[in-house]
Design a protein around this motif. Structure first.
Motif, PDB file in Angstrom:
ATOM      1  N   ASP A   3       0.895  -1.304  -0.176  1.00  5.52           N
ATOM      2  CA  ASP A   3      -0.026  -0.168   0.186  1.00  5.52           C
ATOM      3  C   ASP A   3       0.873   1.056  -0.238  1.00  5.52           C
ATOM      4  N   ILE A   4       1.164   1.906  -1.175  1.00  8.73           N
ATOM      5  CA  ILE A   4       2.098   2.735  -1.332  1.00  8.73           C
ATOM      6  C   ILE A   4       1.651   3.990  -0.803  1.00  8.73           C
ATOM      7  N   ASP A   5       0.200   4.166  -0.542  1.00  4.55           N
ATOM      8  CA  ASP A   5      -0.394   5.456  -0.115  1.00  4.55           C
ATOM      9  C   ASP A   5      -0.784   5.508   1.254  1.00  4.55           C
ATOM     10  N   ASN A   6      -0.176   4.148   1.958  1.00  3.44           N
ATOM     11  CA  ASN A   6      -0.202   4.339   3.538  1.00  3.44           C
ATOM     12  C   ASN A   6       1.015   3.914   4.108  1.00  3.44           C
ATOM     13  N   GLY A   7       2.159   4.613   3.832  1.00  2.00           N
ATOM     14  CA  GLY A   7       3.376   4.331   4.458  1.00  2.00           C
ATOM     15  C   GLY A   7       3.953   2.963   3.842  1.00  2.00           C
ATOM     16  N   PHE A   8       3.893   2.697   2.356  1.00  2.00           N
ATOM     17  CA  PHE A   8       4.392   1.564   2.234  1.00  2.00           C
ATOM     18  C   PHE A   8       3.960   0.149   2.710  1.00  2.00           C
ATOM     19  N   THR A   9       2.815   0.035   3.448  1.00  4.02           N
ATOM     20  CA  THR A   9       2.607  -1.142   4.308  1.00  4.02           C
ATOM     21  C   THR A   9       2.489  -2.413   3.509  1.00  4.02           C
ATOM     22  N   PRO A  10       3.205  -3.547   3.771  1.00  3.84           N
ATOM     23  CA  PRO A  10       3.064  -5.041   3.017  1.00  3.84           C
ATOM     24  C   PRO A  10       1.847  -5.445   3.428  1.00  3.84           C
ATOM     25  N   PHE A  11       1.197  -6.453   2.739  1.00  6.79           N
ATOM     26  CA  PHE A  11       0.280  -7.234   2.972  1.00  6.79           C
ATOM     27  C   PHE A  11       0.694  -8.591   3.163  1.00  6.79           C
ATOM     28  N   TYR A  12       1.249  -9.484   4.051  1.00  6.45           N
ATOM     29  CA  TYR A  12       1.982 -10.779   4.178  1.00  6.45           C
ATOM     30  C   TYR A  12       0.955 -11.876   4.064  1.00  6.45           C
ATOM     31  N   VAL A  13       1.324 -12.845   3.324  1.00  5.78           N
ATOM     32  CA  VAL A  13       0.293 -14.061   3.090  1.00  5.78           C
ATOM     33  C   VAL A  13       1.263 -15.224   3.852  1.00  5.78           C
TER      34      VAL A  13
END
Length: 308
Positions: A158-168
């Motif tokens: 999520d580059i618009d929210n602090g480059f937050t990654p989504f882990y799976v």
């Protein structure tokens, strides 16, 4: 008769052999259920083995009735079964059956087997996670529908929210995680003994996030697999270094920002299978900048000799 005398020991030896082979085959069942802290064998197991033994022992000896013969063979089978089961459980699963052991997680199964030789099996249980267990989502289908819009620009980030990654959880690691969760149920502490580099530190952090242990957690690192090094590592444990974890996470995010967006351009323009990741892209940029500076350079020539 002489024939009956020669057949009698053969019949008894055959009965014992069949019963012993059946006991050995049951060890697989015991091994599968050792981690479940309980095991059982069907009550018909001994009955069937004795019945098979009687069916194989022909002809019927006149000096022993069928009932007496059945009871004799059945008693032999049960005695052998109790003996092999007791030895197997005490040698293989006694430490894992008792509560209060320390669960140690390493990366490699081979390393786990080697370390187990140096530690008391009743105090330590060594298991492996077989490398990484989580990673940033590589496909949009791995992201819940409610969050796909936020991760639509770059898959998994999520580059618009602090480059937050989504882990799976990685494919094929569900069974590994389930095994580790079952192993920590009877443990008194959890020791994460993955490698000391960024990848190993990230693996320990991901295990901590997935397992969510309610027992004390320690981080142990060692650079050689020897008894002294392992003992010293377990005596001087530390916490997980979030600096190393964040460094590894940043590297993976850069892979998605650079590699996942630029590699497809190379596939279309040059050739399929080429990679334009975080290292190749920066290296190419430095080469291009240097080449442009060379092309734009204009020689000033020699300075004229001053005339007095």
């Amino acid at each position: 008769s002489m024939l009956e005398c020669t057949r009698r020991p053969v019949v008894h030896a055959g009965g014992i052999l069949v019963a012993f082979m059946a006991c050995i085959s049951s060890r697989r069942y015991i091994l599968k259920t050792a981690n479940a802290k309980s095991f059982s064998v069907s009550p018909f197991f001994g009955f069937g083995t004795a019945w098979i033994t009687i069916g194989m022992s022909t002809p019927k000896l006149p000096t022993q009735s069928a009932g007496a013969k059945f009871r004799s063979v059945y008693r032999r089978h049960r005695a052998i079964h109790r003996y092999t089961t007791k030895r197997f459980m005490s040698a293989t699963a006694s430490g894992r059956q008792s509560e209060g052991y320390s669960l140690v997680i390493v990366e490699s199964p081979a390393k786990a087997r080697t370390i187990q030789k140096f530690l008391n099996s009743q105090k330590f249980m060594i298991d492996s996670c077989m490398g990484h267990v989580r990673d940033i989502a590589a496909k949009s289908l791995q992201i819940p529908p409610k969050l796909r819009q936020s991760y639509s620009k770059v898959t998994g980030v999520d580059i618009d929210n602090g480059f937050t990654p989504f882990y799976v959880i990685l494919e094929g690691k569900d069974a590994v995680i389930k095994r580790l969760k079952n192993a920590q149920e009877g443990a008194s502490e959890l020791i994460l003994a993955t490698d000391e580099d960024r990848e190993g530190e990230a693996i320990s952090w991901h295990l901590l996030e997935i397992l969510k242990p309610k027992i004390p957690v320690k981080r142990a690192v060692f650079h050689e697999i020897t008894r002294n090094a392992i003992t010293k590592a377990f005596q001087s444990t530390r916490e997980i270094s979030m600096h190393l974890v964040e460094a590894q996470e940043t590297r993976r995010i850069l892979d998605r920002l650079a590699g996942f967006t630029m590699s497809p351009v190379l596939w279309r323009k040059i050739s399929p299978g080429l990679s334009a990741g975080r290292v190749q892209s920066v290296g190419m940029k430095l080469i291009v900048q240097r080449e442009r500076e060379r092309m734009e350079f204009v020689s000033a020539g020699a300075a004229p000799y001053p005339v007095s």
